[in-house]
Design a protein around this motif. Structure first.
Motif, PDB file in Angstrom:
ATOM      1  N   MET A   1       0.832  -1.172   0.000  1.00  0.00           N
ATOM      2  CA  MET A   1       0.000   0.000   0.000  1.00  0.00           C
ATOM      3  C   MET A   1       0.885   1.247   0.000  1.00  0.00           C
ATOM      4  SD  MET A   1      -3.209   0.842   2.432  1.00  0.00           S
ATOM      5  CE  MET A   1      -2.564   1.788   3.770  1.00  0.00           C
ATOM      6  N   ALA A   2       0.552   2.197  -0.814  1.00  0.00           N
ATOM      7  CA  ALA A   2       1.331   3.419  -0.922  1.00  0.00           C
ATOM      8  C   ALA A   2       1.095   4.311   0.289  1.00  0.00           C
ATOM      9  CB  ALA A   2       0.948   4.170  -2.192  1.00  0.00           C
ATOM     10  N   GLN A   3       2.125   5.094   0.633  1.00  0.00           N
ATOM     11  CA  GLN A   3       1.994   6.019   1.751  1.00  0.00           C
ATOM     12  C   GLN A   3       1.046   7.146   1.380  1.00  0.00           C
ATOM     13  OE1 GLN A   3       5.974   7.297   2.753  1.00  0.00           O
ATOM     14  NE2 GLN A   3       5.695   6.376   4.761  1.00  0.00           N
ATOM     15  N   LYS A   4       0.296   7.603   2.357  1.00  0.00           N
ATOM     16  CA  LYS A   4      -0.612   8.713   2.130  1.00  0.00           C
ATOM     17  C   LYS A   4       0.184  10.006   2.066  1.00  0.00           C
ATOM     18  CE  LYS A   4      -5.065  10.311   3.371  1.00  0.00           C
ATOM     19  NZ  LYS A   4      -6.328   9.830   3.831  1.00  0.00           N
ATOM     20  N   GLU A   5      -0.124  10.828   1.098  1.00  0.00           N
ATOM     21  CA  GLU A   5       0.553  12.111   0.929  1.00  0.00           C
ATOM     22  C   GLU A   5      -0.337  13.229   1.449  1.00  0.00           C
ATOM     23  OE1 GLU A   5       3.621  13.028  -0.468  1.00  0.00           O
ATOM     24  OE2 GLU A   5       4.106  10.908  -0.307  1.00  0.00           O
ATOM     25  N   TYR A   6       0.280  14.200   2.128  1.00  0.00           N
ATOM     26  CA  TYR A   6      -0.437  15.320   2.694  1.00  0.00           C
ATOM     27  C   TYR A   6       0.096  16.622   2.122  1.00  0.00           C
ATOM     28  CZ  TYR A   6      -1.509  11.817   6.241  1.00  0.00           C
ATOM     29  OH  TYR A   6      -1.907  10.680   6.887  1.00  0.00           O
ATOM     30  N   ARG A   7      -0.777  17.589   2.051  1.00  0.00           N
ATOM     31  CA  ARG A   7      -0.401  18.958   1.714  1.00  0.00           C
ATOM     32  C   ARG A   7      -0.578  19.753   2.995  1.00  0.00           C
ATOM     33  NH1 ARG A   7      -3.518  23.496  -0.976  1.00  0.00           N
ATOM     34  NH2 ARG A   7      -1.919  24.787  -1.895  1.00  0.00           N
ATOM     35  N   VAL A   8       0.447  20.473   3.417  1.00  0.00           N
ATOM     36  CA  VAL A   8       0.431  21.184   4.688  1.00  0.00           C
ATOM     37  C   VAL A   8       0.636  22.671   4.444  1.00  0.00           C
ATOM     38  CG1 VAL A   8       1.537  21.394   6.936  1.00  0.00           C
ATOM     39  CG2 VAL A   8       1.357  19.158   5.862  1.00  0.00           C
ATOM     40  N   ILE A   9      -0.200  23.481   5.083  1.00  0.00           N
ATOM     41  CA  ILE A   9      -0.050  24.933   5.051  1.00  0.00           C
ATOM     42  C   ILE A   9       0.112  25.387   6.496  1.00  0.00           C
ATOM     43  CG2 ILE A   9      -1.154  27.130   4.492  1.00  0.00           C
ATOM     44  CD1 ILE A   9      -2.698  25.639   2.307  1.00  0.00           C
ATOM     45  N   PHE A  10       1.106  26.256   6.740  1.00  0.00           N
ATOM     46  CA  PHE A  10       1.330  26.736   8.099  1.00  0.00           C
ATOM     47  C   PHE A  10       1.508  28.244   8.114  1.00  0.00           C
ATOM     48  CE2 PHE A  10       5.589  26.071   6.514  1.00  0.00           C
ATOM     49  CZ  PHE A  10       6.305  27.135   7.044  1.00  0.00           C
ATOM     50  N   LYS A  11       1.283  28.819   9.304  1.00  0.00           N
ATOM     51  CA  LYS A  11       1.483  30.253   9.501  1.00  0.00           C
ATOM     52  C   LYS A  11       2.576  30.462  10.522  1.00  0.00           C
ATOM     53  CE  LYS A  11      -0.758  34.584  10.715  1.00  0.00           C
ATOM     54  NZ  LYS A  11      -2.009  35.237  11.122  1.00  0.00           N
ATOM     55  N   CYS A  12       3.520  31.333  10.187  1.00  0.00           N
ATOM     56  CA  CYS A  12       4.626  31.681  11.077  1.00  0.00           C
ATOM     57  C   CYS A  12       4.473  33.157  11.451  1.00  0.00           C
ATOM     58  CB  CYS A  12       5.948  31.436  10.362  1.00  0.00           C
ATOM     59  SG  CYS A  12       7.373  31.631  11.422  1.00  0.00           S
ATOM     60  N   LEU A  13       4.430  33.448  12.737  1.00  0.00           N
ATOM     61  CA  LEU A  13       4.219  34.810  13.210  1.00  0.00           C
ATOM     62  C   LEU A  13       5.482  35.661  13.087  1.00  0.00           C
ATOM     63  CD1 LEU A  13       2.199  34.200  16.492  1.00  0.00           C
ATOM     64  CD2 LEU A  13       1.321  34.813  14.251  1.00  0.00           C
ATOM     65  N   CYS A  14       5.274  36.935  12.775  1.00  0.00           N
ATOM     66  CA  CYS A  14       6.384  37.887  12.783  1.00  0.00           C
ATOM     67  C   CYS A  14       6.674  38.267  14.242  1.00  0.00           C
ATOM     68  CB  CYS A  14       6.036  39.117  11.950  1.00  0.00           C
ATOM     69  SG  CYS A  14       4.667  40.090  12.606  1.00  0.00           S
ATOM     70  N   ASN A  15       7.754  38.987  14.478  1.00  0.00           N
ATOM     71  CA  ASN A  15       8.152  39.325  15.843  1.00  0.00           C
ATOM     72  C   ASN A  15       7.125  40.203  16.551  1.00  0.00           C
ATOM     73  OD1 ASN A  15      10.498  37.836  15.770  1.00  0.00           O
ATOM     74  ND2 ASN A  15      11.699  39.520  14.933  1.00  0.00           N
ATOM     75  N   SER A  16       6.513  41.165  15.833  1.00  0.00           N
ATOM     76  CA  SER A  16       5.529  42.032  16.492  1.00  0.00           C
ATOM     77  C   SER A  16       4.278  41.239  16.874  1.00  0.00           C
ATOM     78  CB  SER A  16       5.172  43.221  15.604  1.00  0.00           C
ATOM     79  OG  SER A  16       4.614  42.790  14.387  1.00  0.00           O
ATOM     80  N   CYS A  17       3.822  40.322  16.035  1.00  0.00           N
ATOM     81  CA  CYS A  17       2.661  39.494  16.375  1.00  0.00           C
ATOM     82  C   CYS A  17       2.993  38.512  17.488  1.00  0.00           C
ATOM     83  CB  CYS A  17       2.160  38.740  15.145  1.00  0.00           C
ATOM     84  SG  CYS A  17       1.288  39.797  13.982  1.00  0.00           S
ATOM     85  N   LEU A  18       4.235  38.041  17.536  1.00  0.00           N
ATOM     86  CA  LEU A  18       4.655  37.143  18.606  1.00  0.00           C
ATOM     87  C   LEU A  18       4.613  37.857  19.956  1.00  0.00           C
ATOM     88  CD1 LEU A  18       5.662  34.243  18.932  1.00  0.00           C
ATOM     89  CD2 LEU A  18       7.970  35.128  18.798  1.00  0.00           C
ATOM     90  N   ASP A  19       5.025  39.127  19.977  1.00  0.00           N
ATOM     91  CA  ASP A  19       4.942  39.916  21.205  1.00  0.00           C
ATOM     92  C   ASP A  19       3.492  40.146  21.614  1.00  0.00           C
ATOM     93  OD1 ASP A  19       7.691  40.039  21.323  1.00  0.00           O
ATOM     94  OD2 ASP A  19       7.809  41.998  20.334  1.00  0.00           O
ATOM     95  N   LEU A  20       2.618  40.406  20.641  1.00  0.00           N
ATOM     96  CA  LEU A  20       1.196  40.595  20.943  1.00  0.00           C
ATOM     97  C   LEU A  20       0.572  39.319  21.485  1.00  0.00           C
ATOM     98  CD1 LEU A  20      -0.033  42.719  17.904  1.00  0.00           C
ATOM     99  CD2 LEU A  20       0.154  43.446  20.282  1.00  0.00           C
ATOM    100  N   LYS A  21       0.967  38.165  20.946  1.00  0.00           N
ATOM    101  CA  LYS A  21       0.409  36.895  21.396  1.00  0.00           C
ATOM    102  C   LYS A  21       0.759  36.624  22.854  1.00  0.00           C
ATOM    103  CE  LYS A  21       0.096  32.014  20.331  1.00  0.00           C
ATOM    104  NZ  LYS A  21       0.532  30.919  19.518  1.00  0.00           N
ATOM    105  N   LYS A  22       1.944  37.047  23.266  1.00  0.00           N
ATOM    106  CA  LYS A  22       2.379  36.811  24.643  1.00  0.00           C
ATOM    107  C   LYS A  22       1.514  37.557  25.651  1.00  0.00           C
ATOM    108  CE  LYS A  22       7.130  35.777  23.459  1.00  0.00           C
ATOM    109  NZ  LYS A  22       8.516  36.249  23.442  1.00  0.00           N
ATOM    110  N   ILE A  23       0.915  38.683  25.249  1.00  0.00           N
ATOM    111  CA  ILE A  23       0.054  39.433  26.164  1.00  0.00           C
ATOM    112  C   ILE A  23      -1.424  39.148  25.899  1.00  0.00           C
ATOM    113  CG2 ILE A  23       1.727  41.252  26.597  1.00  0.00           C
ATOM    114  CD1 ILE A  23       0.166  43.017  24.627  1.00  0.00           C
ATOM    115  N   GLY A  24      -1.705  38.188  25.046  1.00  0.00           N
ATOM    116  CA  GLY A  24      -3.081  37.759  24.836  1.00  0.00           C
ATOM    117  C   GLY A  24      -3.803  38.435  23.696  1.00  0.00           C
ATOM    118  N   LYS A  25      -3.104  39.168  22.859  1.00  0.00           N
ATOM    119  CA  LYS A  25      -3.719  39.830  21.706  1.00  0.00           C
ATOM    120  C   LYS A  25      -3.040  39.319  20.455  1.00  0.00           C
ATOM    121  CE  LYS A  25      -4.569  44.011  24.320  1.00  0.00           C
ATOM    122  NZ  LYS A  25      -4.315  45.436  24.418  1.00  0.00           N
ATOM    123  N   LEU A  26      -3.746  39.389  19.343  1.00  0.00           N
ATOM    124  CA  LEU A  26      -3.149  38.934  18.089  1.00  0.00           C
ATOM    125  C   LEU A  26      -3.802  39.650  16.917  1.00  0.00           C
ATOM    126  CD1 LEU A  26      -1.041  36.991  16.950  1.00  0.00           C
ATOM    127  CD2 LEU A  26      -2.828  35.299  16.758  1.00  0.00           C
ATOM    128  N   GLY A  27      -2.979  40.235  16.071  1.00  0.00           N
ATOM    129  CA  GLY A  27      -3.492  40.860  14.857  1.00  0.00           C
ATOM    130  C   GLY A  27      -3.807  39.799  13.821  1.00  0.00           C
TER     131      GLY A  27
END
Length: 106
Positions: A1-27
């Protein structure tokens, strides 16, 4: 049986959004945050790849490569809450979504 192939999409936060996430806010519509698309057959090794190459990732979605149907969505960290006796929401800590063995072998 062949392996199942997946397509993956991800989001990587910029530094300003990472700082906002730490205080509970996110743009939501930040132009500095980046998205990536990859094809993989092993979700756990892809998770390791994300952790090493893109440590600021916030979520990733898994799609079937042939049908393009969404199979799962994983978050890097999120807070969990319970209600106390007064009905107030109390944070119980942070959790992390990772693929289960059942999801990988489907």
């Amino acid at each position: 049986m062949a392996q199942k192939e997946y397509r993956v999409i991800f989001k990587c936060l910029c530094n300003s959004c990472l700082d906002l996430k730490k205080i509970g806010k996110l743009g939501i519509d930040c132009k500095s945050c980046t998205f990536g698309k990859y094809h993989t057959s092993d979700l756990l090794s892809f998770l390791h790849f994300l952790d090493t190459k893109f440590p600021n990732w916030t979520w990733w979605r898994v799609y079937d490569k042939t049908t393009r149907a969404e199979l799962a969505c994983y978050k890097n960290t999120y807070k969990t809450y319970i209600s106390d006796s007064t009905g107030k929401k109390v944070c119980t800590g942070t959790m992390r979504d990772i693929p289960s063995t059942k999801q990988i072998t489907q």
